[in-house]
Design a protein around this motif. Structure first.
Motif: not given
Length: 140
Positions: A61-66, A109-112, A119-121, A125-128
């Protein structure tokens, strides 16, 4: 400039027209997640990248780092029963928000596989949150 809603409608139409393939996403696997709006009670369809962990579909649930969680995340908190559409099937599932340490394992796993999620994380500052979609009729 195209709104997110307009862009999603374009992606959904292309997904249906091309057997789940969408040019903007290249080889990134996509599903269409149908949720019930937490406030509106209306069906909402969101195209999302995913990975697989055992027999579960994993979403971030990244919302592109929102700085705020995406609308679909709020929808699954209010109503965790969802519909999942892949290139070849449509089924009902239960959305489960994962907790540590599983959340970190699945996020990594997904970020790899899709480095943009790391990058979104970094952008927020929120924990995605990481969500597992469990097909109805199966167990966690």
């Amino acid at each position: 400039m195209q709104s997110q809603k307009e862009y999603n409608q374009k992606v959904i139409a292309e997904f249906h027209a091309n057997g789940g393939k969408v040019a903007d996403f290249g080889s990134t696997p996509l599903i269409l997640l149908t949720t019930i709006g937490a406030k509106s009670g209306q069906e909402r369809i969101t195209p999302l990248a995913y990975t697989i962990d055992n027999d579960r579909f994993i979403l971030i649930a990244s919302d592109k780092g929102s700085p705020v969680h995406p609308g679909w995340y709020h929808n699954i908190l209010a109503q965790p029963l969802v519909t999942v559409e892949t290139s070849s099937e449509r089924f009902q599932a239960r959305a489960v928000v994962t907790e540590e340490p599983e959340r970190s394992r699945l996020f990594t796993q997904m970020a790899e596989q899709m480095p943009a999620f790391a990058e979104y994380q970094e952008r927020t500052s929120r924990k995605i949150p990481v969500i597992a979609l469990v097909r109805l009729g199966t167990t966690c």
